[in-house]
Motif scaffolding. Structure first.
Motif, short mmCIF file in Angstrom:
data_model
loop_
_atom_site.label_atom_id
_atom_site.label_comp_id
_atom_site.label_asym_id
_atom_site.label_seq_id
_atom_site.Cartn_x
_atom_site.Cartn_y
_atom_site.Cartn_z
N PHE A 144 13.34 17.72 -3.65
CA PHE A 144 13.28 18.87 -4.55
C PHE A 144 12.63 18.45 -5.86
N VAL A 145 11.61 19.21 -6.28
CA VAL A 145 10.92 18.99 -7.55
C VAL A 145 10.85 20.32 -8.30
N GLU A 146 11.06 20.27 -9.60
CA GLU A 146 11.11 21.50 -10.39
C GLU A 146 9.78 22.23 -10.41
N ASP A 147 8.69 21.53 -10.69
CA ASP A 147 7.37 22.17 -10.77
C ASP A 147 6.60 21.86 -9.49
N VAL A 148 7.02 22.50 -8.40
CA VAL A 148 6.43 22.21 -7.10
C VAL A 148 4.95 22.63 -7.04
N GLU A 149 4.57 23.62 -7.82
CA GLU A 149 3.17 24.06 -7.84
C GLU A 149 2.26 22.94 -8.36
N SER A 150 2.61 22.36 -9.50
CA SER A 150 1.83 21.24 -10.04
C SER A 150 1.88 20.04 -9.13
N HIS A 151 3.05 19.79 -8.55
CA HIS A 151 3.21 18.66 -7.63
C HIS A 151 2.28 18.84 -6.43
N PHE A 152 2.23 20.06 -5.90
CA PHE A 152 1.33 20.37 -4.78
C PHE A 152 -0.13 20.11 -5.16
N ASN A 153 -0.54 20.60 -6.33
CA ASN A 153 -1.93 20.42 -6.77
C ASN A 153 -2.26 18.94 -6.93
N GLN A 154 -1.35 18.16 -7.51
CA GLN A 154 -1.56 16.72 -7.68
C GLN A 154 -1.67 16.02 -6.32
N THR A 155 -0.76 16.35 -5.42
CA THR A 155 -0.77 15.73 -4.10
C THR A 155 -2.05 16.07 -3.35
N LYS A 156 -2.44 17.32 -3.40
CA LYS A 156 -3.66 17.76 -2.71
C LYS A 156 -4.90 17.09 -3.31
N SER A 157 -4.97 17.01 -4.64
CA SER A 157 -6.14 16.40 -5.28
C SER A 157 -6.20 14.90 -5.06
N ALA A 193 0.83 -1.21 0.00
CA ALA A 193 0.00 0.00 0.00
C ALA A 193 0.87 1.25 0.00
N ALA A 194 1.99 1.21 0.71
CA ALA A 194 2.89 2.36 0.76
C ALA A 194 3.50 2.64 -0.61
N ILE A 195 3.95 1.59 -1.29
CA ILE A 195 4.52 1.77 -2.64
C ILE A 195 3.48 2.38 -3.56
N ASP A 196 2.25 1.89 -3.49
CA ASP A 196 1.17 2.45 -4.30
C ASP A 196 0.92 3.91 -3.95
N CYS A 197 0.89 4.23 -2.67
CA CYS A 197 0.66 5.61 -2.22
C CYS A 197 1.77 6.53 -2.68
N LEU A 198 3.01 6.13 -2.50
CA LEU A 198 4.14 6.98 -2.85
C LEU A 198 4.23 7.22 -4.35
N THR A 199 3.88 6.23 -5.16
CA THR A 199 3.92 6.41 -6.61
C THR A 199 2.71 7.21 -7.10
N ARG A 200 1.53 6.88 -6.59
CA ARG A 200 0.31 7.54 -7.05
C ARG A 200 0.18 8.95 -6.50
N THR A 201 0.46 9.15 -5.22
CA THR A 201 0.23 10.43 -4.56
C THR A 201 1.38 11.41 -4.78
N PHE A 202 2.62 10.95 -4.62
CA PHE A 202 3.76 11.85 -4.67
C PHE A 202 4.57 11.75 -5.97
N GLY A 203 4.25 10.78 -6.83
CA GLY A 203 4.92 10.70 -8.12
C GLY A 203 6.24 9.95 -8.13
N ALA A 236 -4.12 13.53 -0.11
CA ALA A 236 -3.08 13.48 0.92
C ALA A 236 -3.33 14.53 1.99
N THR A 237 -2.85 14.28 3.18
CA THR A 237 -2.97 15.23 4.27
C THR A 237 -1.88 16.29 4.12
N ILE A 238 -2.29 17.50 3.79
CA ILE A 238 -1.36 18.63 3.65
C ILE A 238 -1.22 19.27 5.03
N VAL A 239 0.01 19.34 5.53
CA VAL A 239 0.24 19.93 6.85
C VAL A 239 0.90 21.31 6.76
N GLU A 240 1.38 21.67 5.57
CA GLU A 240 1.91 23.01 5.33
C GLU A 240 1.56 23.36 3.89
#
Length: 149
Positions: free
Chosen positions: A81-94, A23-33, A97-101
């Motif tokens: 570090f990710v180059e397009d952190v804005e898109s990464h944030f939007n993907q993670t939030k959508s 489940a963790a491998i699935d979460c890390l690949t699907r949620t965080f890329g 995932a629990t956003i804490v900051e």
């Protein structure tokens, strides 16, 4: 140094423990890329994942290891570090995932956000927003050595 395609030597390679590794491998690949480099064991007992130039090992918990969720406390943060952190944030939030900051620019010049994974590990995703010396935001630089600048 001998080259080994299984273990990168030019980076810190944290080993992170999960109660349900599949489940963790699935979460890390699907949620965080993250992308999977390899996995081992049957059932799976470990895997190596990467996101950009950041590499991690994930393993199942054992009797002598616990997750932050089991401990009821955060034990570390894992900056990536990710180059397009804005898109990464939007993907993670959508992905739910629990956003804490929320996405923000820090005093030291990083555009970043933080999220928790399914076992409570704190992930910090960031990109450089401004080039600031430590003195510009209130830190004191240590003398330069042959190991760092």
């Amino acid at each position: 140094m001998i080259a080994n395609r299984s273990v990168p030597v030019d980076t810190v390679l944290p080993h992170i423990f999960y109660r349900d590794l599949a489940a963790a491998i699935d979460c890390l690949t699907r949620t965080f890329g993250f992308a999977e480099h390899y996995r081992y064991g049957d059932p799976v007992s470990g895997a190596q994942l990467y996101l950009g130039k950041a590499w991690i090992m994930v393993q199942g918990t054992r009797a002598d290891r616990a997750t932050p969720a089991q401990l009821g406390a955060s034990t570390q943060s894992l900056p990536i570090f990710v180059e397009d952190v804005e898109s990464h944030f939007n993907q993670t939030k959508s992905s739910g995932a629990t956003i804490v900051e929320e996405l923000n620019e820090t005093v030291y010049g990083e555009l970043q956000y933080a999220a928790l994974d399914l076992d409570g590990h704190l992930w910090l995703f960031s990109r450089h927003a401004r080039d600031l010396s430590p003195e510009q935001w209130g830190a004191t630089s240590a003398p330069t050595t042959s190991q760092g600048t």
